[in-house]
Scaffold this motif. Structure first.
Motif, PDB file in Angstrom:
ATOM      1  N   THR A 120      35.990  42.857  41.299  1.00  8.40           N
ATOM      2  CA  THR A 120      37.348  42.696  40.790  1.00  8.40           C
ATOM      3  C   THR A 120      37.446  41.445  39.922  1.00  8.40           C
ATOM      4  OG1 THR A 120      38.302  43.819  42.709  1.00  8.40           O
ATOM      5  CG2 THR A 120      39.773  42.404  41.431  1.00  8.40           C
ATOM      6  N   LEU A 121      36.829  40.361  40.386  1.00  3.51           N
ATOM      7  CA  LEU A 121      36.828  39.120  39.602  1.00  3.51           C
ATOM      8  C   LEU A 121      36.044  39.276  38.297  1.00  3.51           C
ATOM      9  CD1 LEU A 121      36.345  36.476  42.435  1.00  3.51           C
ATOM     10  CD2 LEU A 121      38.445  37.002  41.179  1.00  3.51           C
ATOM     11  N   LEU A 122      34.935  40.014  38.359  1.00  5.89           N
ATOM     12  CA  LEU A 122      34.161  40.251  37.137  1.00  5.89           C
ATOM     13  C   LEU A 122      34.983  41.049  36.124  1.00  5.89           C
ATOM     14  CD1 LEU A 122      30.609  41.069  38.564  1.00  5.89           C
ATOM     15  CD2 LEU A 122      31.401  38.920  37.541  1.00  5.89           C
ATOM     16  N   MET A 123      35.784  41.996  36.615  1.00  4.18           N
ATOM     17  CA  MET A 123      36.656  42.759  35.718  1.00  4.18           C
ATOM     18  C   MET A 123      37.700  41.859  35.071  1.00  4.18           C
ATOM     19  SD  MET A 123      37.279  46.433  37.589  1.00  4.18           S
ATOM     20  CE  MET A 123      38.395  46.986  36.304  1.00  4.18           C
ATOM     21  N   GLN A 124      38.086  40.795  35.784  1.00  2.00           N
ATOM     22  CA  GLN A 124      39.076  39.868  35.235  1.00  2.00           C
ATOM     23  C   GLN A 124      38.451  38.882  34.254  1.00  2.00           C
ATOM     24  OE1 GLN A 124      40.899  37.966  38.614  1.00  2.00           O
ATOM     25  NE2 GLN A 124      42.010  39.812  39.221  1.00  2.00           N
ATOM     26  N   GLY A 125      37.114  38.892  34.158  1.00  2.00           N
ATOM     27  CA  GLY A 125      36.443  38.018  33.207  1.00  2.00           C
ATOM     28  C   GLY A 125      35.764  36.812  33.812  1.00  2.00           C
ATOM     29  N   ASP A 126      35.735  36.690  35.148  1.00  4.66           N
ATOM     30  CA  ASP A 126      35.067  35.556  35.784  1.00  4.66           C
ATOM     31  C   ASP A 126      33.555  35.637  35.586  1.00  4.66           C
ATOM     32  OD1 ASP A 126      37.627  35.099  36.714  1.00  4.66           O
ATOM     33  OD2 ASP A 126      36.970  34.527  38.720  1.00  4.66           O
ATOM     34  N   THR A 127      32.885  34.503  35.678  1.00 10.85           N
ATOM     35  CA  THR A 127      31.426  34.490  35.629  1.00 10.85           C
ATOM     36  C   THR A 127      30.867  34.979  36.957  1.00 10.85           C
ATOM     37  OG1 THR A 127      31.230  32.238  36.491  1.00 10.85           O
ATOM     38  CG2 THR A 127      31.498  32.492  34.094  1.00 10.85           C
ATOM     39  N   LEU A 128      29.603  35.373  36.942  1.00 12.34           N
ATOM     40  CA  LEU A 128      28.965  35.862  38.159  1.00 12.34           C
ATOM     41  C   LEU A 128      28.917  34.769  39.217  1.00 12.34           C
ATOM     42  CD1 LEU A 128      27.544  38.272  39.453  1.00 12.34           C
ATOM     43  CD2 LEU A 128      25.401  37.458  38.473  1.00 12.34           C
ATOM     44  N   SER A 129      28.606  33.544  38.812  1.00 12.96           N
ATOM     45  CA  SER A 129      28.520  32.432  39.757  1.00 12.96           C
ATOM     46  C   SER A 129      29.877  32.144  40.393  1.00 12.96           C
ATOM     47  CB  SER A 129      27.997  31.186  39.040  1.00 12.96           C
ATOM     48  OG  SER A 129      27.960  30.087  39.917  1.00 12.96           O
ATOM     49  N   ALA A 130      30.929  32.117  39.574  1.00 12.39           N
ATOM     50  CA  ALA A 130      32.274  31.844  40.097  1.00 12.39           C
ATOM     51  C   ALA A 130      32.722  32.953  41.036  1.00 12.39           C
ATOM     52  CB  ALA A 130      33.259  31.696  38.943  1.00 12.39           C
ATOM     53  N   ALA A 131      32.433  34.207  40.684  1.00  8.24           N
ATOM     54  CA  ALA A 131      32.822  35.328  41.530  1.00  8.24           C
ATOM     55  C   ALA A 131      32.088  35.296  42.864  1.00  8.24           C
ATOM     56  CB  ALA A 131      32.538  36.649  40.805  1.00  8.24           C
TER      57      ALA A 131
ATOM     58  N   ALA B 261      23.749  43.627  36.204  1.00  3.47           N
ATOM     59  CA  ALA B 261      23.356  44.809  35.446  1.00  3.47           C
ATOM     60  C   ALA B 261      24.558  45.531  34.841  1.00  3.47           C
ATOM     61  CB  ALA B 261      22.578  45.777  36.341  1.00  3.47           C
ATOM     62  N   PHE B 262      25.750  45.203  35.320  1.00  2.18           N
ATOM     63  CA  PHE B 262      26.949  45.891  34.860  1.00  2.18           C
ATOM     64  C   PHE B 262      27.751  45.006  33.919  1.00  2.18           C
ATOM     65  CE2 PHE B 262      25.884  47.490  39.046  1.00  2.18           C
ATOM     66  CZ  PHE B 262      25.903  48.864  38.855  1.00  2.18           C
ATOM     67  N   GLN B 263      28.272  45.603  32.884  1.00  3.40           N
ATOM     68  CA  GLN B 263      29.143  44.885  31.961  1.00  3.40           C
ATOM     69  C   GLN B 263      30.536  45.464  32.090  1.00  3.40           C
ATOM     70  OE1 GLN B 263      27.791  44.640  27.922  1.00  3.40           O
ATOM     71  NE2 GLN B 263      29.783  44.006  27.155  1.00  3.40           N
ATOM     72  N   MET B 264      31.441  44.725  32.723  1.00  6.24           N
ATOM     73  CA  MET B 264      32.791  45.205  32.956  1.00  6.24           C
ATOM     74  C   MET B 264      33.625  45.012  31.694  1.00  6.24           C
ATOM     75  SD  MET B 264      32.789  46.346  36.107  1.00  6.24           S
ATOM     76  CE  MET B 264      31.188  46.982  35.619  1.00  6.24           C
ATOM     77  N   SER B 265      33.624  46.014  30.832  1.00  2.00           N
ATOM     78  CA  SER B 265      34.334  45.892  29.561  1.00  2.00           C
ATOM     79  C   SER B 265      34.993  47.201  29.157  1.00  2.00           C
ATOM     80  CB  SER B 265      33.373  45.431  28.459  1.00  2.00           C
ATOM     81  OG  SER B 265      32.283  46.332  28.343  1.00  2.00           O
ATOM     82  N   GLY B 266      35.353  48.016  30.153  1.00  6.13           N
ATOM     83  CA  GLY B 266      36.056  49.258  29.884  1.00  6.13           C
ATOM     84  C   GLY B 266      37.547  49.030  29.744  1.00  6.13           C
ATOM     85  N   PRO B 267      38.335  50.102  29.600  1.00 10.51           N
ATOM     86  CA  PRO B 267      39.791  49.960  29.392  1.00 10.51           C
ATOM     87  C   PRO B 267      40.515  49.299  30.562  1.00 10.51           C
ATOM     88  CG  PRO B 267      39.172  52.264  29.741  1.00 10.51           C
ATOM     89  CD  PRO B 267      37.909  51.502  29.521  1.00 10.51           C
ATOM     90  N   LEU B 268      40.074  49.530  31.791  1.00  9.44           N
ATOM     91  CA  LEU B 268      40.727  48.908  32.939  1.00  9.44           C
ATOM     92  C   LEU B 268      40.434  47.415  32.977  1.00  9.44           C
ATOM     93  CD1 LEU B 268      40.060  51.533  35.771  1.00  9.44           C
ATOM     94  CD2 LEU B 268      41.874  51.494  34.039  1.00  9.44           C
ATOM     95  N   SER B 269      39.187  47.041  32.681  1.00 10.78           N
ATOM     96  CA  SER B 269      38.827  45.628  32.639  1.00 10.78           C
ATOM     97  C   SER B 269      39.602  44.903  31.543  1.00 10.78           C
ATOM     98  CB  SER B 269      37.329  45.464  32.398  1.00 10.78           C
ATOM     99  OG  SER B 269      36.577  46.048  33.431  1.00 10.78           O
ATOM    100  N   ALA B 270      39.719  45.540  30.388  1.00 13.23           N
ATOM    101  CA  ALA B 270      40.446  44.922  29.273  1.00 13.23           C
ATOM    102  C   ALA B 270      41.899  44.669  29.669  1.00 13.23           C
ATOM    103  CB  ALA B 270      40.378  45.821  28.037  1.00 13.23           C
TER     104      ALA B 270
END
Length: 272
Positions: free
Chosen positions: A216-227, A253-262
């Motif tokens: 969920t945090l990755l979808m919001q744009g957080d870094t992997l370390s912060a998440a 391995a996943f790039q959260m950049s789909g419409p929901l993440s945006a």
């Protein structure tokens, strides 16, 4: 799912207690290496083109969708799909137990007729409506349809109180005796009640919640370390090891950049 650095997976994450999944496009290179993981996997490819390999040297089998049992070595090829949908089901949930009993450690290929309507609903909810709750509801219906089980939310107020506490304390260490004390139950009674209400032992539930919080945090744009730190993992390496065990792949391995993440990132910036 991700398959090659040159065309990295781009998608979104959806989850509820005991189930999570990734919807996306991209990843049209070579399939990932054969692997296994704890969660049961339900994979779909739209409109067609999904292939599944069961075992290290099994034959590639084309299908509309497939169920992969827990801890089974496999890989999937989505290079012929416009969209891939991969759901991970916790084996100790009611749906997971039903599927484990049915699969008996074997791969199951699903007929297109069985998943066509559900896949169409998912595609519309994700790409047209771009609505997180609509995607989640469509995924829940798909899991219920395939597993032939009904989704049930906890209703006991004591378990609901603990679930709410865990939601706000995802980065904190917790123990069964501590939580039992909060709701005035013995540890043994609380343990049984929690499993009865949620479908999972407390330890499994807490781990699942932490992994869901990370994505969920990755979808919001957080870094992997912060998440990783925000979800109670020691560091990103600890998170990656845990995710590999559960899902077979690290979060990186996943790039959260789909419409929901945006949409989530836009809302996050607005309220920041």
């Amino acid at each position: 799912m991700p398959t090659a650095p040159s065309n990295r997976y781009r998608g979104d994450f959806v989850a509820w207690a005991g189930v999570c999944g990734f919807l996306g496009e991209g990843g049209s290179g070579a399939p990932i290496a054969a692997h296994s993981h704890y969660a049961i996997q339900l994979a779909l490819g739209l409109p067609r083109g999904l292939r599944v390999q069961f075992g290290v040297r099994g034959e590639w089998q084309p299908c509309a969708a497939a169920l992969v049992p827990s801890k089974a070595t496999h890989t999937i090829d989505i290079s012929g799909c416009d969209i891939s949908i991969v759901l991970f089901i916790e084996p100790e949930t009611p749906a997971g137990k039903a599927l484990t009993s049915r699969l008996q450690g074997r791969l199951e290929l699903l007929d297109a007729d069985l998943v066509e309507a559900a896949a169409a609903r998912l595609d519309r909810a994700w790409r047209v409506e771009q609505d997180h709750e609509a995607v989640r509801e469509a995924c829940m219906q798909l899991v219920q349809q395939v597993s032939q089980t009904a989704h049930r939310e906890p209703s006991d107020p004591r378990v609901l109180a603990v679930v709410e506490y865990l939601r706000h304390s995802v980065d904190q260490p917790v123990s069964l005796p501590e939580l039992a004390k909060r709701v005035h139950l013995s540890p043994e009674r609380f343990r049984h009640l929690f499993v009865e209400e949620t479908g999972m032992p407390l330890r499994t539930y807490v781990l699942w919640r932490r992994l869901l919080h990370v994505f969920t945090l990755l979808m919001q744009g957080d870094t992997l370390s912060a998440a990783a730190h925000a979800a109670g993992f020691a560091d990103s390496a600890h998170l990656s090891r845990t995710a590999r065990t559960m899902f077979g792949l690290p979060p990186s391995a996943f790039q959260m950049s789909g419409p929901l993440s945006a949409r989530m990132q836009e809302q996050h910036r607005h309220f920041a």
